[in-house]
Write an enzyme that holds these catalytic residues in place. Structure first.
Site, PDB file in Angstrom:
ATOM      1  N   LYS A   1       0.320   2.825  -4.180  1.00 26.93           N
ATOM      2  CA  LYS A   1       1.245   3.554  -3.401  1.00 26.93           C
ATOM      3  C   LYS A   1       0.701   4.757  -2.831  1.00 26.93           C
ATOM      4  CE  LYS A   1       4.824   0.764  -3.275  1.00 26.93           C
ATOM      5  NZ  LYS A   1       5.325   0.365  -2.056  1.00 26.93           N
TER       6      LYS A   1
ATOM      7  N   TYR B   1       0.457   0.134  -9.713  1.00 30.92           N
ATOM      8  CA  TYR B   1       1.298   0.093  -8.871  1.00 30.92           C
ATOM      9  C   TYR B   1       1.038   1.342  -8.162  1.00 30.92           C
ATOM     10  CZ  TYR B   1       5.997   0.951  -6.780  1.00 30.92           C
ATOM     11  OH  TYR B   1       7.195   1.204  -5.937  1.00 30.92           O
TER      12      TYR B   1
ATOM     13  N   SER C   1       6.041   5.381  -2.412  1.00 30.35           N
ATOM     14  CA  SER C   1       6.680   5.815  -3.755  1.00 30.35           C
ATOM     15  C   SER C   1       6.220   7.174  -4.233  1.00 30.35           C
ATOM     16  CB  SER C   1       6.428   4.648  -4.891  1.00 30.35           C
ATOM     17  OG  SER C   1       7.038   5.087  -6.203  1.00 30.35           O
TER      18      SER C   1
HETATM   19  N1  LIG Z   1      13.599   0.732  -6.224  1.00 31.82           N
HETATM   20  C1  LIG Z   1      12.908   1.976  -6.260  1.00 31.82           C
HETATM   21  O1  LIG Z   1      13.168   2.782  -7.448  1.00 31.82           O
HETATM   22  C2  LIG Z   1      11.952   2.374  -5.551  1.00 31.82           C
HETATM   23  C3  LIG Z   1      11.022   3.497  -5.568  1.00 31.82           C
HETATM   24  C4  LIG Z   1      10.016   3.979  -4.928  1.00 31.82           C
HETATM   25  C5  LIG Z   1       9.473   3.064  -4.000  1.00 31.82           C
HETATM   26  N2  LIG Z   1      10.000   1.650  -3.886  1.00 31.82           N
HETATM   27  C6  LIG Z   1       9.720   0.873  -2.877  1.00 31.82           C
HETATM   28  O2  LIG Z   1      10.922   0.426  -1.999  1.00 31.82           O
HETATM   29  C7  LIG Z   1      10.398  -0.851  -1.352  1.00 31.82           C
HETATM   30  C8  LIG Z   1      11.319  -1.711  -1.445  1.00 31.82           C
HETATM   31  O3  LIG Z   1      11.593  -1.945  -2.796  1.00 31.82           O
HETATM   32  P1  LIG Z   1      13.288  -2.415  -3.181  1.00 31.82           P
HETATM   33  O4  LIG Z   1      13.557  -1.380  -4.505  1.00 31.82           O
HETATM   34  O5  LIG Z   1      14.075  -2.239  -2.255  1.00 31.82           O
HETATM   35  O6  LIG Z   1      13.009  -3.607  -3.956  1.00 31.82           O
HETATM   36  P2  LIG Z   1      14.055  -4.944  -3.807  1.00 31.82           P
HETATM   37  O7  LIG Z   1      15.613  -4.457  -3.846  1.00 31.82           O
HETATM   38  O8  LIG Z   1      13.635  -5.738  -4.908  1.00 31.82           O
HETATM   39  O9  LIG Z   1      13.770  -5.595  -2.494  1.00 31.82           O
HETATM   40  C9  LIG Z   1      12.596  -6.062  -2.311  1.00 31.82           C
HETATM   41  C10 LIG Z   1      12.557  -6.893  -1.018  1.00 31.82           C
HETATM   42  O10 LIG Z   1      11.304  -7.462  -0.812  1.00 31.82           O
HETATM   43  C11 LIG Z   1      11.392  -8.797  -0.354  1.00 31.82           C
HETATM   44  N3  LIG Z   1       9.986  -9.283  -1.009  1.00 31.82           N
HETATM   45  C12 LIG Z   1       9.427  -9.341  -2.432  1.00 31.82           C
HETATM   46  N4  LIG Z   1       8.478  -9.897  -2.239  1.00 31.82           N
HETATM   47  C13 LIG Z   1       7.943 -10.184  -1.096  1.00 31.82           C
HETATM   48  C14 LIG Z   1       6.726 -10.747  -0.444  1.00 31.82           C
HETATM   49  N5  LIG Z   1       5.525 -11.024  -1.210  1.00 31.82           N
HETATM   50  N6  LIG Z   1       6.879 -10.829   0.757  1.00 31.82           N
HETATM   51  C15 LIG Z   1       8.038 -10.753   1.731  1.00 31.82           C
HETATM   52  N7  LIG Z   1       9.063 -10.420   0.903  1.00 31.82           N
HETATM   53  C16 LIG Z   1       8.905  -9.758  -0.259  1.00 31.82           C
HETATM   54  C17 LIG Z   1      12.273  -9.347  -1.113  1.00 31.82           C
HETATM   55  O11 LIG Z   1      13.084 -10.479  -0.637  1.00 31.82           O
HETATM   56  P3  LIG Z   1      12.541 -12.036  -1.250  1.00 31.82           P
HETATM   57  O12 LIG Z   1      12.834 -12.026  -2.406  1.00 31.82           O
HETATM   58  O13 LIG Z   1      13.328 -12.855  -0.288  1.00 31.82           O
HETATM   59  O14 LIG Z   1      11.147 -12.140  -0.536  1.00 31.82           O
HETATM   60  C18 LIG Z   1      13.401  -8.344  -0.843  1.00 31.82           C
HETATM   61  O15 LIG Z   1      13.886  -8.112   0.475  1.00 31.82           O
HETATM   62  C19 LIG Z   1       8.871  -1.271  -1.882  1.00 31.82           C
HETATM   63  O16 LIG Z   1       7.929  -0.865  -1.376  1.00 31.82           O
HETATM   64  C20 LIG Z   1       8.933  -0.468  -3.332  1.00 31.82           C
HETATM   65  O17 LIG Z   1       7.696  -0.305  -3.827  1.00 31.82           O
HETATM   66  C21 LIG Z   1      11.163   1.482  -4.437  1.00 31.82           C
END
Ligand SMILES: NC(=O)c1ccc[n+]([C@@H]2O[C@H](COP(=O)([O-])OP(=O)(O)OC[C@H]3O[C@@H](n4cnc5c(N)ncnc54)[C@H](OP(=O)(O)O)[C@@H]3O)[C@@H](O)[C@H]2O)c1
Length: 262
Positions: free
Chosen positions: A163, A159, A146
């Site tokens: 990252k 967090y 991130s």
């Molecule tokens: N969204 C943003 O703005 C943003 C920005 C920078 C970086 N990121 C990074 O992008 C990545 C994905 O985030 P996202 O925003 O796409 O999140 P999201 O839409 O909330 O999706 C999270 C995914 O991870 C799964 N998950 C959650 N906890 C888990 C666990 N303990 N074990 C296995 N699976 C798990 C969830 O499914 P289940 O609930 O079925 O487990 C879901 O498939 C993360 O690494 C996050 O830090 C996101």
């Protein structure tokens, strides 16, 4: 197809593949020919993604796994090998953030959950998968970090520490495994419209501030992160390892030229 982005026959594991960025990565990897293991804690949610991929002619299967549990990660890798014999592409995408507030007050339990899920689990998965890739002399690992790992944050400090560690993990493993043909890179998204970041974009005041601070004047959509993953998985990035691709609408470049009172 001799395309730089062709992934035909490649086997990919994507953690957190049921929603958000992970789902978009699963769908795009499959669209480029990869056989994709869609993984998250909830099997039905993964199966929905598998069905969507199959409906468009792709190949995928669902294997549930909580990344915080080592035995479940092991089972994920074993199920993949049992079905498709190998892992060519590993996308460490799932992450957690159970705490929103100053680092001064973070409970030990929350600190441990963040660091264990976001960093140690990625290391575990890499330890389980990379030696087999190295045995074949090729493989690509992609860690979803991130832009929070590049700068401080008043309420997401630890967090951000996790990252930043993910980017360093990519560098550490790139150095260790480069000589055996395995590449390890990271992607650092900016704010993307997913459930994970809902608190940041659902609040109109915060969304306005984030939008105003972003040169492209908007937040990202999950599919806008997937292209970087396809690039890092494919031959297009064959001379690239230990790096982080920032996909943030320009946030780290600096604030855009817009009138203050918009
Ligand atoms: N969204 C943003 O703005 C943003 C920005 C920078 C970086 N990121 C990074 O992008 C990545 C994905 O985030 P996202 O925003 O796409 O999140 P999201 O839409 O909330 O999706 C999270 C995914 O991870 C799964 N998950 C959650 N906890 C888990 C666990 N303990 N074990 C296995 N699976 C798990 C969830 O499914 P289940 O609930 O079925 O487990 C879901 O498939 C993360 O690494 C996050 O830090 C996101």
């Amino acid at each position: 197809m001799g395309s730089l982005f062709d992934l035909t026959g490649r086997v990919a594991i994507v953690t957190g593949g049921s929603r958000g960025i992970g789902r978009a990565i699963c769908e795009r990897l499959a669209e480029h020919g990869a056989k994709v293991v869609v993984s998250s804690r909830k099997k039905e949610a993964c199966e929905e993604v598998v069905a969507a991929i199959a409906a468009r002619g792709g190949t995928a299967m669902a294997v549930p796994c909580n990344i915080s549990r080592k035995e479940e990660l092991r089972a994920l890798v074993e199920a993949t090998r049992a079905a498709w014999g190998r892992v060519d592409i590993l996308v460490c995408n799932a992450a957690v953030n159970p705490y929103f507030g100053p680092s001064q007050e973070i409970p030990d339990e929350a600190y441990d959950r963040i660091m264990n899920a976001n960093v140690r689990s990625n290391l575990w998965l890499c330890q389980m998968v990379i030696p087999e890739m190295a045995g074949r002399g090729e493989g690509s690992v992609i860690i979803v970090s991130s832009i929070g790992g590049f700068r401080g944050s008043p309420r997401l400090g630890i967090y951000g520490v996790s990252k930043a560690a993910d980017m360093q993990l990519a560098r550490a493993l790139a150095v260790e495994w480069g000589p055996r043909g395995v590449r390890v890179n990271a992607i650092a998204p900016g704010l993307v419209r997913t459930d994970f970041a809902r608190a940041l974009w659902e609040d109109p005041a915060n969304l306005k501030k984030r939008t105003r601070d972003t040169p492209l004047l908007r937040i990202g959509e999950p599919d806008e992160i997937a292209g970087a993953a396809v690039f890092l998985a494919a031959r297009a990035s064959s001379f690239m390892t230990g790096q982080t691709i920032v996909v943030d609408g320009g946030v780290l470049a600096g604030p855009p030229l817009v009138p203050d009172d918009e």
